[in-house]
Design an enzyme around this catalytic site. Structure first.
Site, PDB file in Angstrom:
ATOM      1  CB  SER A 113      14.993  97.199   3.641  1.00 16.98           C
ATOM      2  OG  SER A 113      15.497  95.963   3.264  1.00 16.98           O
ATOM      3  CG  ASP A 277      19.322  94.419   2.717  1.00 15.96           C
ATOM      4  OD1 ASP A 277      19.978  93.853   3.599  1.00 15.96           O
ATOM      5  OD2 ASP A 277      18.118  94.744   2.874  1.00 15.96           O
ATOM      6  CG  ASP A 279      17.800  96.094   6.627  1.00 17.10           C
ATOM      7  OD1 ASP A 279      18.012  95.767   5.445  1.00 17.10           O
ATOM      8  OD2 ASP A 279      16.808  95.698   7.264  1.00 17.10           O
ATOM      9  CE  LYS A 376      14.470  90.423   4.253  1.00 16.60           C
ATOM     10  NZ  LYS A 376      13.027  90.693   4.318  1.00 16.60           N
TER      11      LYS A 376
HETATM   12  C1  G1P Z   1       9.574  93.120  -0.364  1.00 14.76           C
HETATM   13  C2  G1P Z   1       9.790  91.666  -0.708  1.00 14.76           C
HETATM   14  C3  G1P Z   1       9.412  90.796   0.462  1.00 14.76           C
HETATM   15  C4  G1P Z   1      10.192  91.235   1.693  1.00 14.76           C
HETATM   16  C5  G1P Z   1      10.024  92.716   1.923  1.00 14.76           C
HETATM   17  C6  G1P Z   1      10.930  93.220   3.046  1.00 14.76           C
HETATM   18  O1  G1P Z   1       8.219  93.350  -0.053  1.00 14.76           O
HETATM   19  O2  G1P Z   1       9.052  91.295  -1.841  1.00 14.76           O
HETATM   20  O3  G1P Z   1       9.687  89.451   0.157  1.00 14.76           O
HETATM   21  O4  G1P Z   1       9.768  90.532   2.821  1.00 14.76           O
HETATM   22  O5  G1P Z   1      10.363  93.450   0.751  1.00 14.76           O
HETATM   23  O6  G1P Z   1      12.273  93.004   2.765  1.00 14.76           O
HETATM   24  P1  G1P Z   1       7.175  93.955  -1.125  1.00 14.76           P
HETATM   25  O7  G1P Z   1       7.764  95.251  -1.603  1.00 14.76           O
HETATM   26  O8  G1P Z   1       7.101  92.959  -2.235  1.00 14.76           O
HETATM   27  O9  G1P Z   1       5.899  94.087  -0.354  1.00 14.76           O
HETATM   28 ZN    ZN Z   2      16.694  94.623   4.335  1.00 18.52          ZN
END
Ligand code: G1P
Ligand code: ZN
Length: 543
Positions: A113, A277, A279, A376
């Site tokens: 990501s 971002d 991806d 998303k």
């Molecule tokens: C983070 C974000 C969360 C999102 C995830 C994947 O997770 O806070 O909202 O869904 O990245 O993009 P976290 O690192 O807080 O577990």
């Molecule tokens: Zn991402």
């Protein structure tokens, strides 16, 4: 070509987090590491014989080699067909779309990501199910269980398949279909949005800057914004995907997309700025001198999505992750539509979307999307904003001011403490958890605590329960602080502190969020003993 069955033993800690398995790239590159995990996925989902899988990634370092291994393993495990993005590229939402459109049995998405890429940075692999969405908790648990008792993996002994040219070839008995990563996705966007109206905006001189952050959305944004919608060339910057994202951190927020923020707050600011971002599933929205927080963006889109053709019939409901501000809830209440609060992570929206209970979902971490896919979708959010700007003829700042005037403003910020010693971070959370019952009535840096709990979620569709999803502290006067540990980090622990306060006084709607939240920030520090326990006075990242 012979199928090899290679003996192996479980590797410690292949536990998938919020979005699949994410580790340092060198960890994935260790002999057998990727192979063990891929075999665990194949076994964990009940085998892949005769199945069709979609495969693609965000182009980061190791993307191509990993795809080569996955294809040889898919062939050896009896997969019938792999649909692969050309040069191994597929944005996460485009992969989700392809799984759905082609009625595939699932997909493997290679990405970490928004985490940096490179041999010394991060890599990741995630399995998405036939609905196009991230594996449910139950499937993830099966995959993880398999990582702990794996004893062999299967791989075809063969030369690497070429994935650079479109067309179909075979690897053993398996068909390998290389597809254009952009065209199906662009078609879907044309179905949802009024491209004529948006093109009119651009031909009328509207100026936009889209920062693809050297990541996967570059080709998508160029095709859609510049080629199909007629935005001037140069509208998309940093549009060529690179294995290390140009050495940057492809996370679209004011900290990591500072270059875009500088343009949008500069003397000759364009009308609209956006970024995505690594991806392509996250988005940042910023008008001229007007940053829009993801929570506010979700609320505004909930309010005005009906202005786009794909949503003209209105929304069934809206869902937000628990730490996301409650701004969207108030819009939903005013409109008389359902609203849901889920744990962090897109996978929790899947059931609600599949069941038709919600149309739009969002997270404070720059994720917004709808029922068009099961991830998303960064560019989707950008196009919905453009559609709304085109129909209303208003600026981003005007839209936000009107929104806050009507619904009040949820001042919001997230403070991240990164690479914290895991023992220290866990102790901070455990300590809060142990005191939850005693907190109400206590004072923290001048604010009185009105409630405290740990969030648990009962899925209204499948009845499953997810516990331990974040500590919530409520303050008298409408403030809230949420504490949770990241499930996507790859180094130590990341403590996330989510801060929120609602304001409806008309004269107080244009403050700087950090100033507006000062009392909640101080109270959060006092109640969780952040400074004392972590030994830092300021967070590493403020968004
Ligand atoms: C983070 C974000 C969360 C999102 C995830 C994947 O997770 O806070 O909202 O869904 O990245 O993009 P976290 O690192 O807080 O577990
Ligand atoms: Zn991402």
């Amino acid at each position: 070509m012979t199928i090899q069955t290679i003996a192996t033993t479980p590797i410690d800690d292949q536990k998938p987090g919020t979005s699949g398995l994410r580790k340092k790239t060198r960890v994935f590159m260790q002999p057998g590491y990727l192979e063990n995990y891929v075999q665990a996925i194949f076994d964990g989902i009940g085998g892949v014989t005769g199945k069709t899988l979609v495969i693609g990634g965000d182009g980061r370092y190791y993307n191509d080699s990993a795809i080569g291994i996955i294809l040889r393993m898919a062939a050896a495990n009896g997969v019938a067909r792999c649909i692969v993005g050309q040069r191994g590229l597929l944005s996460t939402p485009a992969a989700s779309n392809l799984i759905r459109k082609r009625r595939a049995d699932g997909g493997l998405i290679l990405s970490a990501s928004h985490n940096p890429g490179g041999v010394d940075e991060d890599f990741g692999l995630k399995y998405n199910g036939p609905n196009g969405g991230p594996a449910t908790e139950a499937v993830t648990a099966q995959i993880y269980a398999r990582t702990m008792d794996i004893s062999s993996y299967r791989i075809l002994e063969a030369d690497a398949v070429q994935i650079d040219a479109l067309g179909e070839s075979h690897l053993g008995d398996m068909a390998v279909e290389i597809v254009d990563p952009v065209s199906d996705y662009a078609e879907l966007m044309e179905e949802l949005f009024d491209f004529g109206a948006i093109a009119g905006l651009f031909s009328g001189g509207f100026r936009m800057c889209f920062d693809a952050m050297h990541a996967v959305t570059g080709p998508y944004a160029r095709e859609i914004l510049e080629n199909r919608l007629g935005a001037p060339s140069g509208t998309v910057v940093n549009g060529t995907p690179s294995p290390d994202f140009g050495g940057g951190h492809p996370d679209p927020n004011p900290v990591w997309a500072k270059a875009l923020m500088d343009v949008m707050y500069g003397p000759d600011a364009p009308d609209f700025g956006a970024a995505s971002d690594g991806d392509g599933d996250r988005n940042m929205i910023v008008g001229a001198h007007c940053y829009v927080s993801p929570s506010d963006s979700l609320a505004l889109l909930t309010d005005l999505a009906h202005l786009a053709p794909g949503y003209s019939g209105g929304l069934a409901g809206v869902a937000r992750s628990m730490p996301t501000s409650a701004a969207a809830d108030r819009v939903a209440e005013a409109k008389g539509i359902a609203h849901f609060e889920t744990p962090t992570g897109w996978k929790f929206f899947g059931n609600l979307l599949d069941a038709g209970k919600v149309t739009i979902c969002g997270e404070e971490s720059a994720g917004t999307g709808s029922d068009h896919v099961r991830e998303k979708d960064g560019l989707w959010a950008v196009l919905l904003w453009l559609n709304i700007l085109a129909v209303t003829g208003k600026s981003v700042a005007e839209l936000m001011a009107e929104h806050w005037g009507r619904y009040g403003r949820n001042y919001y910020s997230r403070h991240d403490y990164e690479a914290v010693d895991s023992t220290v971070a866990n102790a901070l959370i455990d300590n809060l958890r142990a005191r939850l019952d005693k907190l109400p009535g206590q004072s923290a840096a001048g604010l009185t605590i009105s409630g405290a709990d740990e969030f648990a979620y009962d899925d209204p569709v499948d009845g499953s329960t997810s516990t331990g999803q974040g500590i919530r502290i409520y303050f008298e006067g409408g403030g809230r602080a949420v504490f949770r540990l990241s499930g996507t980090g790859t180094e130590g622990a990341t403590l996330r502190v989510y801060l929120e306060r609602i304001e409806s006084e008309p004269d107080a709607l244009a403050q700087d969020p950090q100033a507006a939240l000062a009392s909640v920030i101080a109270a959060a520090d006092a109640v969780a003993e952040i400074t004392n326990r972590i030994g830092r006075t300021t967070p590493d990242v403020i968004t």
